[in-house]
Scaffold this motif. Structure first.
Motif, PDB file in Angstrom:
ATOM      1  N   GLU B 123      39.176  46.734  39.323  1.00 34.29           N
ATOM      2  CA  GLU B 123      38.037  46.841  38.668  1.00 34.29           C
ATOM      3  C   GLU B 123      38.186  45.886  37.333  1.00 34.29           C
ATOM      4  O   GLU B 123      37.280  44.856  37.251  1.00 34.29           O
ATOM      5  N   LYS B 126      38.835  42.292  37.998  1.00 36.82           N
ATOM      6  CA  LYS B 126      37.972  41.589  39.148  1.00 36.82           C
ATOM      7  C   LYS B 126      38.796  41.196  40.234  1.00 36.82           C
ATOM      8  O   LYS B 126      38.406  39.965  40.640  1.00 36.82           O
ATOM      9  N   GLN B 146      34.647  46.164  43.000  1.00 32.23           N
ATOM     10  CA  GLN B 146      35.494  45.283  43.783  1.00 32.23           C
ATOM     11  C   GLN B 146      36.288  46.243  44.817  1.00 32.23           C
ATOM     12  O   GLN B 146      36.950  45.725  45.615  1.00 32.23           O
ATOM     13  N   ALA B 344      36.985  36.237  43.468  1.00 27.80           N
ATOM     14  CA  ALA B 344      35.529  36.065  43.321  1.00 27.80           C
ATOM     15  C   ALA B 344      34.983  35.685  44.479  1.00 27.80           C
ATOM     16  O   ALA B 344      34.242  36.218  45.248  1.00 27.80           O
ATOM     17  N   HIS B 347      35.882  38.279  47.193  1.00 30.38           N
ATOM     18  CA  HIS B 347      34.992  39.324  47.025  1.00 30.38           C
ATOM     19  C   HIS B 347      33.676  39.081  47.801  1.00 30.38           C
ATOM     20  O   HIS B 347      33.028  39.904  48.234  1.00 30.38           O
TER      21      HIS B 347
END
Lengths: 333, 411
Positions: B123, B126, B146, B344, B347
């Motif tokens: 977390e 990220k 996450q 990212a 994710h």
């Protein structure tokens, strides 16, 4: 000179570690955080065993109590750790008083006192395992903070926060230990360690002094347990109160050098990286359990070749190179 | 005052610079994998310590996935492993080490404590973490952004288990009236027991639970607990176990000649493992468990199991292997859509996962706003000739249930 050197060295170390996050990645900070944690609990145990000769193999009890008090108050009632941690310390100290009073009132000493501490720790582990109020064996979970909640107020969040928290705690525990062992209490404790009957004959109130050291050790360990629980975000009776944790607490001061202030620090700086290296080696080679074996061998080598611990040997080597009659005195009694 | 000569030099330099820029353009701003470096996926598992057996089974699932599926990512992928040594607090350090190593996606960490611990590091950095196995409901209730979990929480596990139990009795036409619950007292056992207590009446199961008996995970003898269960006279024994205690229970039942109508582990691990069937032989037969499992009717599953058996001839493709393999399926699917090794982007791709063809039983793999896949199914397994076979639901059953069970002395 003998007092200024350790002070200067401590200040320099604090300065270095204070700025270390500028240069180190989160992983290395995480390792240092674990090292500082073991410094805290190692120093606390060292006060009992190293300075007073009281063998406890159940210090995980204090760790667990501190952790659970802080976590349960935070998760159930929203009590911030700034209140939970001192309350945890009080509970740890009170439990120390209970165990020590029971033990010393009935002259339970040595390995028998160690068995008593194990019995208490195991009792509480089983109790917590089956006590739904503290989550039972299912554990306590701390919810992550919302975007509007203060990280500093709730002591939750990044690894950097816990790095500094444990650095400050390790420094505080070491400083308090230094003040205590270099003051009257320290002399009384050492006198008890060397010969309790003789100390009594000289007017040392041995039982009170022994109860006091267990209470202080309990309080220190409980605060470390509170922070440890906050850092992990979850607590389980087995990992907080189990025998495994009690053993881990005592390894660093034993390897580093019992009865010295620097020993638990050196021990923690040795044990944690060795554990990590051993884990890494085991993982890369792909042999399950090799990490435990490597770790065991390295610890075994230290015990065989440096039975008094790493720090006393280093200190002796250093003093030999200076003057034969010079010691580092003062802070590291 | 600018001279031609000076202009020539600047122009030459400009051309040189442009040429250099043109040559290096493919590398500037391109992701790591496009420069020939693989995208790293970190795998955190308890491969030593008390959880080593399921941890190593999970590792086999990931390794098989890495071998069979990596190419589907459309970019070079490297798997990096970390062992938690079955210590919950080690999850965080392991995650941070892997992240420092350059891992931009994590898989793990099997047990709840290590998963929560690792999730905190993920977390902060990220970096998405894909939870292959860990059933505590709190994992997806902590507010982690996450975290994605492709394993049912204890409540779903129990919900599916109860549904399968009701199916079983409807199918066989034999309806037990009473049951006794015997459960291990750890995070998992407590979670499942709590779920049963919460759902049993709500789902209108016509069986009365007459007693609930718990025991310590490290118990070496369960004779007292089994005797207490026998003394209740309940029609069904419902054990919630790990593998070693499941073996102890069966041995003790044989010794005490305890023959209820059936043994059904609601949501319980253990009896489908090879260690159980090897240790108990014919006495472990007819033991039933309702768990999330692979879909034995899918071609993809059959092919995957065939590859597994070739790779690991002495092991069994079971729950731990399956969900860990599936974690790689999900990771590879996300990478193929993200076409980037950036956390990212991975994710974002994970959030839009919609994987229909996968090995485990259930609907398409999707993740809700809490990161939980709600479409995981549950099956009823029964050991027959030392093999765990699906006996329900009927749409994927490969064997008929044997119920009531054959008394131990008649086998």
């Amino acid at each position: 000179m003998t007092r200024t050197l350790p002070l200067a060295a401590s200040a320099a170390a604090l300065l270095v570690f204070g700025f270390a996050p500028l240069a180190l990645s989160p992983y290395w900070l995480s390792l240092l955080t674990i090292i500082f944690f073991y410094v805290c609990v190692g120093q606390a145990w060292n006060l009992m065993m190293g300075y007073t000769g009281i063998l406890s193999l159940g210090n995980s009890l204090f760790l667990g109590l501190g952790g659970y008090v802080t976590a349960v108050l935070a998760s159930r009632y929203g009590v911030v750790p700034w209140i939970g941690l001192p309350l945890g310390a009080l509970v740890g100290a009170a439990m120390g008083v209970v165990i020590a009073w029971l033990g010393f009132r009935f002259s339970v000493r040595g390995v028998y006192f160690a068995l008593l501490t194990i019995a208490f720790a195991e009792f509480f582990r089983l109790l917590f395992d089956n006590w739904d109020y503290v989550g039972g064996a299912g554990g306590v979970f701390l919810p992550s903070l919302g975007p509007d909640e203060s990280i500093l107020l709730h002591l939750r969040g990044s690894g950097l926060l816990f790095y500094y928290a444990f650095l400050v705690l390790a420094a505080a525990v070491t400083a308090i230990s230094a003040l205590l062992v270099n003051g009257r209490h320290g002399f009384f404790w050492r006198a008890i360690r060397e010969d309790e009957e003789a100390a009594r004959a000289l007017g040392v109130r041995a039982r009170s002094m022994k109860i006091l050291v267990v209470a202080i050790s309990g309080a220190m360990t409980a605060v470390a347990g509170g922070l440890f629980g906050l850092m992990n975000g979850s607590l389980f009776p087995d990992s907080m109160l189990g025998m495994g944790m009690s053993i881990e607490i005592i390894i660093a001061p034993i390897i580093g050098g019992l009865g010295t202030l620097v020993g638990p620090i050196v021990g923690a700086f040795f044990v944690v990286p060795v554990t990590e290296i051993a884990n890494d080696v085991g993982q890369h080679v792909g042999i399950f359990g090799l990490n435990t074996f490597v770790y065991g061998v390295m610890v075994f080598l230290v015990i065989v070749f440096l039975p008094e611990g790493i720090w006393p040997r280093l200190r002796r080597l250093a003093t030999r190179r200076q003057r034969p009659d010079e010691t580092d005195g003062g802070s590291d009694a | 005052m600018t001279t031609k000569h000076e202009w020539d030099i600047s122009r030459r330099r400009l051309l040189q610079a442009a040429g250099a820029a043109a040559l290096s353009a493919p590398f500037i701003g391109r992701p790591v994998w496009a420069q020939g470096k693989p995208v790293k996926i970190g795998v955190i598992l308890p491969t030593s310590g008390v959880l080593a057996a399921p941890g190593q089974a999970s590792l086999r699932g990931v390794e098989l996935g890495a071998k069979l599926l990596s190419e589907k990512a459309g970019m070079p992928v490297e798997f990096v492993y970390a062992d938690t040594e079955s210590v919950p607090e080690n999850g965080r350090v392991a995650a941070e080490r892997l992240i420092q190593d350059g891992c931009t996606l994590l898989i793990g960490a099997w047990d709840t404590g290590a998963t929560i611990s690792a999730a905190q590091a993920a977390e902060q950095a990220k970096v998405p973490i894909l939870v292959n196995i860990a059933s505590a409901p709190q994992i997806t209730e902590q507010g982690f952004t996450q975290l994605f979990r492709n394993f049912p929480p204890a409540t779903t596990l129990v919900y599916n288990a109860v549904a399968r139990i009701k199916d079983l009795f409807a199918h066989t036409g034999v309806q037990p009236k009473t049951a006794v619950l015997l459960h291990v007292n750890d995070t998992f056992g407590k979670g499942v027991t709590g779920g049963i207590n919460a759902l049993w009446d709500k789902l209108d199961v016509p069986i009365e639970i007459v007693d609930q008996i718990s025991y310590d995970l490290r118990a070496r003898d369960l004779s007292v607990e089994v005797a207490k269960a026998k003394a209740t006279g309940a029609d069904l024994l419902m054990p919630v176990t790990r593998v070693n205690d499941a073996i102890l229970i069966v041995r003790e039942m044989v010794r005490q000649n305890y023959n209820p109508m059936g043994i059904i582990g609601p949501g319980s691990p253990g009896p489908y493992e090879k260690a159980f069937t090897d240790a108990t032989g014919k006495y472990g037969d007819q033991y039933m468990v309702s768990v999330p499992w692979y879909d034995p009717t899918r071609d993809l599953t059959k092919q995957t199991i065939a590859s597994f058996n070739k790779e690991y001839p002495n092991e069994r493709f079971e729950l731990n292997v399956g969900f860990s393999y599936e974690a790689v399926e999900i990771a590879v699917d996300a990478l193929s859509r993200a076409q980037s090794g950036e956390p990212a982007a991975i994710h974002d791709a994970l959030k839009t996962t919609d994987l229909k063809d996968h090995v485990m039983y259930g609907g398409p793999i999707v993740f809700n706003e809490k990161g939980q896949n709600p479409n995981i199914g549950g099956v009823m397994l029964q050991n027959q000739d030392s093999e765990p076979l699906v006996i329900g639901p009927q749409e994927i059953a490969v064997a008929e249930p044997i119920f009531p069970m054959t008394p131990f002395q008649d086998r």
